[in-house]
Scaffold this motif. Structure first.
Motif, PDB file in Angstrom:
ATOM      1  N   ARG A 164      -3.094  68.532  39.086  1.00  0.00           N
ATOM      2  CA  ARG A 164      -2.820  69.853  38.521  1.00  0.00           C
ATOM      3  C   ARG A 164      -1.949  70.700  39.430  1.00  0.00           C
ATOM      4  O   ARG A 164      -1.654  71.838  39.114  1.00  0.00           O
ATOM      5  CB  ARG A 164      -4.143  70.579  38.250  1.00  0.00           C
ATOM      6  CG  ARG A 164      -4.533  70.466  36.802  1.00  0.00           C
ATOM      7  CD  ARG A 164      -5.656  71.430  36.514  1.00  0.00           C
ATOM      8  NE  ARG A 164      -6.912  70.763  36.797  1.00  0.00           N
ATOM      9  CZ  ARG A 164      -7.786  71.234  37.660  1.00  0.00           C
ATOM     10  NH1 ARG A 164      -7.555  72.357  38.301  1.00  0.00           N
ATOM     11  NH2 ARG A 164      -8.904  70.596  37.877  1.00  0.00           N
ATOM     12  N   ASP A 165      -1.586  70.148  40.590  1.00  0.00           N
ATOM     13  CA  ASP A 165      -1.014  71.003  41.613  1.00  0.00           C
ATOM     14  C   ASP A 165       0.501  71.045  41.656  1.00  0.00           C
ATOM     15  O   ASP A 165       1.058  71.532  42.617  1.00  0.00           O
ATOM     16  CB  ASP A 165      -1.536  70.555  42.970  1.00  0.00           C
ATOM     17  CG  ASP A 165      -2.548  71.551  43.468  1.00  0.00           C
ATOM     18  OD1 ASP A 165      -2.828  71.527  44.657  1.00  0.00           O
ATOM     19  OD2 ASP A 165      -3.012  72.360  42.646  1.00  0.00           O
ATOM     20  N   LYS A 224       2.702  72.753  40.232  1.00  0.00           N
ATOM     21  CA  LYS A 224       3.433  74.011  40.181  1.00  0.00           C
ATOM     22  C   LYS A 224       3.237  74.887  41.417  1.00  0.00           C
ATOM     23  O   LYS A 224       3.930  75.865  41.582  1.00  0.00           O
ATOM     24  CB  LYS A 224       3.062  74.796  38.932  1.00  0.00           C
ATOM     25  CG  LYS A 224       1.584  75.127  38.845  1.00  0.00           C
ATOM     26  CD  LYS A 224       1.333  75.868  37.552  1.00  0.00           C
ATOM     27  CE  LYS A 224      -0.064  76.406  37.441  1.00  0.00           C
ATOM     28  NZ  LYS A 224      -1.051  75.498  36.958  1.00  0.00           N
ATOM     29  N   SER A 225       2.267  74.550  42.275  1.00  0.00           N
ATOM     30  CA  SER A 225       2.123  75.355  43.481  1.00  0.00           C
ATOM     31  C   SER A 225       2.701  74.615  44.671  1.00  0.00           C
ATOM     32  O   SER A 225       2.092  73.691  45.184  1.00  0.00           O
ATOM     33  CB  SER A 225       0.646  75.679  43.718  1.00  0.00           C
ATOM     34  OG  SER A 225       0.014  74.559  44.234  1.00  0.00           O
ATOM     35  N   PRO A 226       3.873  75.021  45.124  1.00  0.00           N
ATOM     36  CA  PRO A 226       4.521  74.318  46.229  1.00  0.00           C
ATOM     37  C   PRO A 226       3.788  74.574  47.538  1.00  0.00           C
ATOM     38  O   PRO A 226       2.986  75.501  47.634  1.00  0.00           O
ATOM     39  CB  PRO A 226       5.922  74.926  46.237  1.00  0.00           C
ATOM     40  CG  PRO A 226       5.781  76.249  45.589  1.00  0.00           C
ATOM     41  CD  PRO A 226       4.666  76.129  44.617  1.00  0.00           C
ATOM     42  N   LEU A 227       4.067  73.734  48.511  1.00  0.00           N
ATOM     43  CA  LEU A 227       3.239  73.705  49.710  1.00  0.00           C
ATOM     44  C   LEU A 227       3.355  74.958  50.558  1.00  0.00           C
ATOM     45  O   LEU A 227       2.377  75.444  51.111  1.00  0.00           O
ATOM     46  CB  LEU A 227       3.640  72.483  50.550  1.00  0.00           C
ATOM     47  CG  LEU A 227       2.583  71.983  51.522  1.00  0.00           C
ATOM     48  CD1 LEU A 227       1.284  71.761  50.796  1.00  0.00           C
ATOM     49  CD2 LEU A 227       3.060  70.727  52.180  1.00  0.00           C
ATOM     50  N   PHE A 228       4.532  75.528  50.676  1.00  0.00           N
ATOM     51  CA  PHE A 228       4.699  76.629  51.623  1.00  0.00           C
ATOM     52  C   PHE A 228       5.216  77.910  50.979  1.00  0.00           C
ATOM     53  O   PHE A 228       5.883  78.698  51.620  1.00  0.00           O
ATOM     54  CB  PHE A 228       5.641  76.219  52.748  1.00  0.00           C
ATOM     55  CG  PHE A 228       4.999  75.251  53.686  1.00  0.00           C
ATOM     56  CD1 PHE A 228       4.032  75.689  54.571  1.00  0.00           C
ATOM     57  CD2 PHE A 228       5.316  73.906  53.653  1.00  0.00           C
ATOM     58  CE1 PHE A 228       3.410  74.806  55.422  1.00  0.00           C
ATOM     59  CE2 PHE A 228       4.699  73.024  54.496  1.00  0.00           C
ATOM     60  CZ  PHE A 228       3.743  73.473  55.382  1.00  0.00           C
ATOM     61  N   PRO A 246       4.320  81.458  48.601  1.00  0.00           N
ATOM     62  CA  PRO A 246       3.192  82.285  48.181  1.00  0.00           C
ATOM     63  C   PRO A 246       2.730  81.982  46.766  1.00  0.00           C
ATOM     64  O   PRO A 246       1.559  81.785  46.535  1.00  0.00           O
ATOM     65  CB  PRO A 246       3.728  83.711  48.316  1.00  0.00           C
ATOM     66  CG  PRO A 246       5.156  83.612  48.687  1.00  0.00           C
ATOM     67  CD  PRO A 246       5.456  82.229  49.085  1.00  0.00           C
ATOM     68  N   VAL A 294       0.946  81.624  43.785  1.00  0.00           N
ATOM     69  CA  VAL A 294      -0.035  81.878  42.732  1.00  0.00           C
ATOM     70  C   VAL A 294      -0.371  83.357  42.534  1.00  0.00           C
ATOM     71  O   VAL A 294      -0.307  83.863  41.427  1.00  0.00           O
ATOM     72  CB  VAL A 294      -1.328  81.098  43.034  1.00  0.00           C
ATOM     73  CG1 VAL A 294      -2.193  81.080  41.800  1.00  0.00           C
ATOM     74  CG2 VAL A 294      -0.980  79.699  43.491  1.00  0.00           C
ATOM     75  N   ALA A 295      -0.777  84.000  43.622  1.00  0.00           N
ATOM     76  CA  ALA A 295      -1.293  85.355  43.439  1.00  0.00           C
ATOM     77  C   ALA A 295      -0.224  86.368  43.781  1.00  0.00           C
ATOM     78  O   ALA A 295       0.372  86.334  44.846  1.00  0.00           O
ATOM     79  CB  ALA A 295      -2.514  85.563  44.325  1.00  0.00           C
ATOM     80  N   GLY A 296       0.023  87.276  42.892  1.00  0.00           N
ATOM     81  CA  GLY A 296       1.053  88.268  43.130  1.00  0.00           C
ATOM     82  C   GLY A 296       0.520  89.418  43.972  1.00  0.00           C
ATOM     83  O   GLY A 296      -0.605  89.852  43.810  1.00  0.00           O
ATOM     84  N   THR A 297       1.368  89.875  44.870  1.00  0.00           N
ATOM     85  CA  THR A 297       0.934  90.974  45.727  1.00  0.00           C
ATOM     86  C   THR A 297       0.654  92.229  44.914  1.00  0.00           C
ATOM     87  O   THR A 297      -0.259  93.000  45.215  1.00  0.00           O
ATOM     88  CB  THR A 297       2.026  91.280  46.754  1.00  0.00           C
ATOM     89  OG1 THR A 297       2.545  90.051  47.220  1.00  0.00           O
ATOM     90  CG2 THR A 297       1.478  92.072  47.906  1.00  0.00           C
ATOM     91  N   ARG A 309      -0.580  92.453  41.933  1.00  0.00           N
ATOM     92  CA  ARG A 309      -1.919  92.410  41.332  1.00  0.00           C
ATOM     93  C   ARG A 309      -2.973  92.725  42.374  1.00  0.00           C
ATOM     94  O   ARG A 309      -3.945  93.421  42.114  1.00  0.00           O
ATOM     95  CB  ARG A 309      -2.170  91.039  40.719  1.00  0.00           C
ATOM     96  CG  ARG A 309      -1.231  90.723  39.589  1.00  0.00           C
ATOM     97  CD  ARG A 309      -1.941  90.099  38.390  1.00  0.00           C
ATOM     98  NE  ARG A 309      -2.927  89.099  38.738  1.00  0.00           N
ATOM     99  CZ  ARG A 309      -2.661  87.798  38.891  1.00  0.00           C
ATOM    100  NH1 ARG A 309      -1.423  87.357  38.773  1.00  0.00           N
ATOM    101  NH2 ARG A 309      -3.614  86.952  39.154  1.00  0.00           N
ATOM    102  N   LEU A 310      -2.736  92.211  43.588  1.00  0.00           N
ATOM    103  CA  LEU A 310      -3.688  92.502  44.665  1.00  0.00           C
ATOM    104  C   LEU A 310      -3.797  94.008  44.871  1.00  0.00           C
ATOM    105  O   LEU A 310      -4.904  94.562  44.931  1.00  0.00           O
ATOM    106  CB  LEU A 310      -3.236  91.845  45.964  1.00  0.00           C
ATOM    107  CG  LEU A 310      -4.092  92.244  47.173  1.00  0.00           C
ATOM    108  CD1 LEU A 310      -5.403  91.507  47.148  1.00  0.00           C
ATOM    109  CD2 LEU A 310      -3.378  92.012  48.469  1.00  0.00           C
TER     110      LEU A 310
END
Lengths: 163, 336
Positions: free
Chosen positions: B5-6, B8-12, B14, B16-19, B21-22
């Motif tokens: 499943r991974d 779409k999230s590259p190794l290095f 940011p 997934v989570a948007g700043t 939204r944080l």
């Protein structure tokens, strides 16, 4: 279809259990050693299936924990959201760490969480907590390998059982 | 495992989570905290949601209950017999003391009646049990199994057999939360029993002790002095044991003595506690003495209805009552 359902149920159940574990008291002298269970469980899910854990979920779990604790509403929501944000950011790297490094990372998360809690409480007018306040992150980090392995094992079993 | 499943999230990166939204969530949490700290409408929300929270408390309290039941079940007979014997002796002793006290109490009531005061020695209490729930490690709070349905109100005093434990701060339909006297945010007005010195005992940051930070340097305070509630402030009724002085030292500035006291109540061992029903009489000037003079029905009463005479039974009590009610209700009665 059914398999997805079971996995979702399992996910929700672990989060609920973490809230219960938070509420269940330990005998007197052991109280400062209690780890912050919701954070540990949430971190596990962050690392294992990062698309399921979002900031919104962390926020909701935090608000629920606050309701149960009966203290300042939003305190744990803030802490858990911040922690999940950092964990999701470094998720890809954390996953490939060996276990002891992961434990150290978890220690970092939990200490950071305690610092946030300290800030909130001091702003709210509480006095500084005693030294035992800092024991809990160490216990949490020490427990991390076991939490991780047990949850992973249970997850694997559920999937096998279900398939 | 879950590697598939991974993609779409590259190794290095940011990812997934948007700043943003944080920031939104953190701001939301801060707003919640401020609103809750100011004690606004969130209290009502909490009361509504406590319908969900209370069953959770009950369930979370089960393990400690089970543990206790197991202790009783597996306790050996020897120990139980010993305990039983000791309790019997205690009961005998307490009964003997009570019998002696009963006559004194009766005499006291009679004398008090003569003096026309309303202090009473009888206690109007309600028994409550602790629910074993941990509300955060350094929060000195306990959960009790009585709530708004049992007519519990915030501010009611919680005691156990040995002394004052704390007061109710939060009431839910069938449970309530009490703050212990060792909470750093709690203060209780006390007097030192031996000398009558009035002071205030605060909860302390470290451990289960009380601190008395501002005793005058010239005051006579010794280790072993007993603290009892003074009744000032109108929250705790006077005369309940609070603690015992453990050590006395000068403060760093040298202007005050500061003492540490050990609470008299078994804060971490009590299972059953008592809730006092009647709150302390509000401190302040005493009600004016009832008129002594000619009976009140003989003087002309401007408020009296044109009816010729009041019935003889009600007339003596009719005059003092309004005066007393007016004093009790006045705002001056709230501060010592």
């Amino acid at each position: 279809m059914n398999r997805v359902r079971v996995r979702q149920l399992w996910f929700a159940a672990t989060l609920l259990i973490s809230l219960f574990l938070m509420l269940i008291p330990l005998p007197g002298p052991l109280t400062p050693f209690k780890p912050y269970w919701p954070a540990l469980i949430l971190l596990y899910w962050c690392l294992q299936s990062g698309d399921r854990v979002t900031l919104g979920l962390a926020f909701c779990l935090g608000v629920a924990a606050d309701l149960f604790d009966g203290v300042l509403l939003g305190e744990q929501a803030l802490r858990l959201t911040a922690m999940v944000f950092i964990a999701l950011r470094f998720r890809s790297r954390l996953r490939f760490f060996p276990m002891w490094q992961q434990s150290l990372a978890v220690l970092g998360f939990l200490v950071n969480d305690r610092i946030l809690l300290l800030l909130v409480r001091v702003f709210g007018g509480d006095p500084l907590p005693p030294a035992e306040y800092w024991i809990s992150p160490l216990v949490g980090a020490a427990l991390w390998p076991f939490v991780f392995l047990i949850l992973d094992d249970l997850r694997a079993r559920l999937r096998i059982h279900d398939a | 495992m879950a590697l598939n499943r991974d993609d779409k999230s590259p190794l290095f990166a940011p990812g997934v989570a948007g700043t943003l939204r944080l920031i939104v969530y953190l701001a939301l949490a801060c707003v919640l905290m401020v609103l809750d700290h100011r004690g606004g409408w969130l209290a009502n929300v909490r009361y509504g949601l406590s319908l969900v929270v209370e069953p959770v408390y009950r369930i979370a309290g089960l393990p400690s209950q089970g543990f206790q039941a197991a202790t009783v079940a597996f306790a050996d007979r020897q120990r139980l017999t010993e305990q039983n014997q000791r309790l019997r002796e205690d009961l005998l002793l307490a009964n003997a003391k009570l019998n002696r006290m009963a006559s004194v109490a009766e005499q006291n009531t009679r004398l008090k009646e003569l003096l026309d005061t309303q202090h009473s020695l009888s206690l109007n209490v309600q028994l409550a049990r602790l629910i074993g729930v941990d509300l955060g490690t350094f929060r000195h709070r306990i959960v009790l199994n009585v709530g708004a349905r049992d007519k519990v109100q915030p501010g009611q005093v919680v005691i156990d057999a040995r002394g004052v434990m704390g007061q109710i701060v939060d009431v839910m339909p069938t449970t309530s939360v009490a703050m212990l006297i060792t909470d750093p945010n709690h203060a209780i007005p006390v007097t030192i029993e031996r000398t009558g010195l009035r002071t205030i005992a605060y909860g302390s940051r470290a451990g289960d002790l009380l601190t008395l930070p501002n005793i005058p340097v010239s005051a006579d305070v010794q280790v072993g002095d007993k603290l009892v509630t003074s009744g000032l402030g109108g929250r705790f009724p006077p005369g309940f044991p609070v603690g015992e002085i453990r050590d006395v030292a000068q403060t760093a500035s040298g202007t005050f003595l500061s003492a540490q006291a050990k609470p008299a109540a078994d804060l971490d061992r009590s299972e059953d506690v008592l809730l006092l029903h009647d709150l302390a009489e509000s401190a302040g000037p005493p009600p004016p003495a009832p008129n002594v003079g000619p009976p009140s029905d003989m003087k002309p009463d401007p408020n009296a209805p044109p009816a010729p005479t009041l019935p003889a039974v009600t007339s003596p009590t009719a005059t003092p009552l309004p005066a007393r009610a007016a004093t009790a209700g006045s705002p001056a009665g709230s501060t010592p």
